[in-house]
Scaffold this motif. Sequence first.
Motif, PDB file in Angstrom:
ATOM      1  N   GLN A   1     -20.007   3.985   6.071  1.00 42.04           N
ATOM      2  CA  GLN A   1     -19.278   4.012   7.339  1.00 42.04           C
ATOM      3  C   GLN A   1     -17.987   4.813   7.248  1.00 42.04           C
ATOM      4  N   PHE A   2     -17.301   4.707   6.097  1.00 40.07           N
ATOM      5  CA  PHE A   2     -15.992   5.363   5.954  1.00 40.07           C
ATOM      6  C   PHE A   2     -16.045   6.379   4.812  1.00 40.07           C
ATOM      7  N   HIS A   3     -15.614   7.612   5.090  1.00 38.36           N
ATOM      8  CA  HIS A   3     -15.555   8.611   4.023  1.00 38.36           C
ATOM      9  C   HIS A   3     -14.475   8.206   3.036  1.00 38.36           C
ATOM     10  N   TYR A   4     -14.749   8.336   1.762  1.00 36.12           N
ATOM     11  CA  TYR A   4     -13.785   7.980   0.714  1.00 36.12           C
ATOM     12  C   TYR A   4     -13.072   6.659   1.050  1.00 36.12           C
ATOM     13  N   PRO A   5     -13.839   5.578   1.119  1.00 37.03           N
ATOM     14  CA  PRO A   5     -13.249   4.312   1.604  1.00 37.03           C
ATOM     15  C   PRO A   5     -12.148   3.754   0.714  1.00 37.03           C
TER      16      PRO A   5
ATOM     17  N   PRO B   1       6.896   9.669  12.045  1.00 39.98           N
ATOM     18  CA  PRO B   1       6.852   8.281  12.530  1.00 39.98           C
ATOM     19  C   PRO B   1       5.791   8.053  13.611  1.00 39.98           C
ATOM     20  N   MET B   2       5.397   9.162  14.291  1.00 40.27           N
ATOM     21  CA  MET B   2       4.371   9.015  15.336  1.00 40.27           C
ATOM     22  C   MET B   2       3.029   8.549  14.769  1.00 40.27           C
ATOM     23  N   LEU B   3       2.885   8.660  13.460  1.00 47.62           N
ATOM     24  CA  LEU B   3       1.605   8.259  12.844  1.00 47.62           C
ATOM     25  C   LEU B   3       1.479   6.750  12.671  1.00 47.62           C
ATOM     26  N   ILE B   4       2.501   5.992  13.087  1.00 41.63           N
ATOM     27  CA  ILE B   4       2.530   4.559  12.755  1.00 41.63           C
ATOM     28  C   ILE B   4       1.297   3.803  13.282  1.00 41.63           C
ATOM     29  N   GLU B   5       0.830   4.162  14.497  1.00 40.83           N
ATOM     30  CA  GLU B   5      -0.307   3.400  15.039  1.00 40.83           C
ATOM     31  C   GLU B   5      -1.547   3.581  14.175  1.00 40.83           C
ATOM     32  N   ARG B   6      -1.822   4.833  13.825  1.00 40.03           N
ATOM     33  CA  ARG B   6      -2.992   5.098  12.974  1.00 40.03           C
ATOM     34  C   ARG B   6      -2.799   4.484  11.592  1.00 40.03           C
ATOM     35  N   ALA B   7      -1.565   4.549  11.112  1.00 44.99           N
ATOM     36  CA  ALA B   7      -1.290   4.016   9.772  1.00 44.99           C
ATOM     37  C   ALA B   7      -1.599   2.523   9.719  1.00 44.99           C
TER      38      ALA B   7
ATOM     39  N   ASP C   1      -5.682   6.627   3.751  1.00 46.81           N
ATOM     40  CA  ASP C   1      -5.367   7.837   4.505  1.00 46.81           C
ATOM     41  C   ASP C   1      -4.804   7.413   5.860  1.00 46.81           C
ATOM     42  N   ILE C   2      -3.485   7.512   5.996  1.00 49.90           N
ATOM     43  CA  ILE C   2      -2.861   6.976   7.217  1.00 49.90           C
ATOM     44  C   ILE C   2      -3.177   7.809   8.460  1.00 49.90           C
ATOM     45  N   THR C   3      -3.889   8.926   8.275  1.00 49.85           N
ATOM     46  CA  THR C   3      -4.291   9.708   9.460  1.00 49.85           C
ATOM     47  C   THR C   3      -5.777   9.487   9.786  1.00 49.85           C
ATOM     48  N   ARG C   4      -6.411   8.572   9.087  1.00 51.04           N
ATOM     49  CA  ARG C   4      -7.852   8.355   9.282  1.00 51.04           C
ATOM     50  C   ARG C   4      -8.162   8.127  10.772  1.00 51.04           C
ATOM     51  N   ASN C   5      -9.107   8.884  11.277  1.00 45.99           N
ATOM     52  CA  ASN C   5      -9.462   8.791  12.682  1.00 45.99           C
ATOM     53  C   ASN C   5     -10.857   9.387  12.879  1.00 45.99           C
TER      54      ASN C   5
ATOM     55  N   SER D   1       0.841  -1.211   0.000  1.00 46.62           N
ATOM     56  CA  SER D   1       0.000   0.000   0.000  1.00 46.62           C
ATOM     57  C   SER D   1       0.867   1.249   0.000  1.00 46.62           C
ATOM     58  N   LEU D   2       1.932   1.240   0.793  1.00 44.64           N
ATOM     59  CA  LEU D   2       2.809   2.413   0.844  1.00 44.64           C
ATOM     60  C   LEU D   2       3.514   2.632  -0.489  1.00 44.64           C
ATOM     61  N   LEU D   3       3.868   1.526  -1.139  1.00 42.11           N
ATOM     62  CA  LEU D   3       4.533   1.660  -2.447  1.00 42.11           C
ATOM     63  C   LEU D   3       3.570   2.188  -3.506  1.00 42.11           C
ATOM     64  N   LYS D   4       2.303   1.817  -3.373  1.00 40.92           N
ATOM     65  CA  LYS D   4       1.313   2.292  -4.346  1.00 40.92           C
ATOM     66  C   LYS D   4       0.968   3.757  -4.109  1.00 40.92           C
ATOM     67  N   TYR D   5       1.094   4.199  -2.866  1.00 40.75           N
ATOM     68  CA  TYR D   5       0.727   5.584  -2.516  1.00 40.75           C
ATOM     69  C   TYR D   5       1.930   6.269  -1.882  1.00 40.75           C
ATOM     70  N   PRO D   6       2.920   6.668  -2.713  1.00 38.07           N
ATOM     71  CA  PRO D   6       4.169   7.210  -2.172  1.00 38.07           C
ATOM     72  C   PRO D   6       3.975   8.461  -1.315  1.00 38.07           C
ATOM     73  N   GLU D   7       2.914   9.233  -1.571  1.00 39.60           N
ATOM     74  CA  GLU D   7       2.721  10.440  -0.739  1.00 39.60           C
ATOM     75  C   GLU D   7       2.402  10.025   0.696  1.00 39.60           C
ATOM     76  N   GLN D   8       1.717   8.865   0.860  1.00 35.47           N
ATOM     77  CA  GLN D   8       1.431   8.368   2.212  1.00 35.47           C
ATOM     78  C   GLN D   8       2.709   7.823   2.863  1.00 35.47           C
ATOM     79  N   MET D   9       3.559   7.224   2.032  1.00 34.65           N
ATOM     80  CA  MET D   9       4.842   6.724   2.560  1.00 34.65           C
ATOM     81  C   MET D   9       5.686   7.890   3.077  1.00 34.65           C
ATOM     82  N   ASN D  10       5.746   8.976   2.292  1.00 34.00           N
ATOM     83  CA  ASN D  10       6.542  10.138   2.715  1.00 34.00           C
ATOM     84  C   ASN D  10       5.979  10.763   3.988  1.00 34.00           C
TER      85      ASN D  10
END
Length: 372
Positions: free
Chosen positions: A298-302, A244-250, A306-310, A229-238
Amino acid sequence: LRSNQPICWANLLKQPGWYVTGYKEAVAILKDSRFENRMPLPEASKKYTQLKNIQSNMMLFKNQPDHKRLRLLVSQIFTPGMIERQRSYIQDTADDLLQSFRNKKTIDVVSEFAYPLTSMVIAKILGIPEEDRHQFKEWAAGLVPTIDFTRSRKVLDNGDNLAIFLTSYFKTLIEKRKFNPGEDLISLLIKEEQLGERLTAEELVATCILLVIAGHETTVNLISNSVLSLLKYPEQMNRLKDNPMLIERAVEEFLRFESPTQMTARMASEEIQINHATIKKGEQVYILLGAANRDPNQFHYPHILDITRNPNPHLAFGQGTHFCLGAPLARLEAQIAIQSLLANTNNIQLATTNIQFRKWIGFRALNTLQIA
Ligand code: HEM
């Protein structure tokens, strides 16, 4: 289908039943005790008796009151605190593996990173002797398709032999641990068995095998699917590299986006009405967790990662009484694995355009994931 008929009757892959794709409906069924968890081998012939015996003693396929008794026993030992104490072992194992890739141009994330990492961790937790650990991942990998709901005869052939082998392996190990106990999960479970009627010898073996199967392949898939998934969406990888604190949500988002367990099943113990569907006693219900996790109601833009989804109330670990017991371990392993991979590499890329998932209905599982 999900928007028009979130519960519909179908005969997919020769498995007639109710297929549930809506989030709301999936939650309602998973939380409803009138839907029982049954063994996924209804048509298995006498040939698969060993596998059936073991599965019938697993908490995953038990209903009340046995499920509650077994789950309580194991969850008293397999606690979030016990999992947290594995953190440094998981980190060291991930670091050693990444170190061993230093001079390699490409690696297969599935077989060279995720498999060895998760198998060493579950082997250590169970107390598998060091000398057997290298073989351990093959045994676990061989057994996994047996709990897939595709019920392919080909994999079951293999599964029954392995089940016989693993049963005798664990029986021998249990006998050894009785005389020489350690701090491992098997030794702690033996204490429960010895306390009397609370855990039978068969349930002890079945629990070990369930933890091997459940604790292994799904987490391998989570780690590999996350990297893809990260390779497919490089902006999310960056974004993740920068924060790095986003890892749990990611990791929660990876679980939702490419759910390692795509499906689970239940059987109606009485006639039950859900929406317009009248589910009759004895009918099978297949809950498509992956589809529910992409439900736009249930999920916006499922379909967007979005690694910040919360909040992110995904169903990747199920819901209700059978909610995944190993969720804290799976989360910790994935967080450490992904973060360590990103921290130890400059610019990972796909080394192939040929991405293939295994043809298993119940799991989202990559065959290989070659990265450079
Ligand atoms: C149950 C998924 C990792 C142990 C479940 C269920 C799901 C699931 C969906 C519920 C099945 C149902 O309701 O029919 C996952 C995923 C994982 C993962 C996606 C990794 C990403 C683990 C790990 C362990 C584990 C690491 C243990 C070492 C169990 C057990 C159950 C279970 C024992 C049965 C719980 C019960 O019946 O009460 N898992 N699992 N799982 N999982 Fe996991």
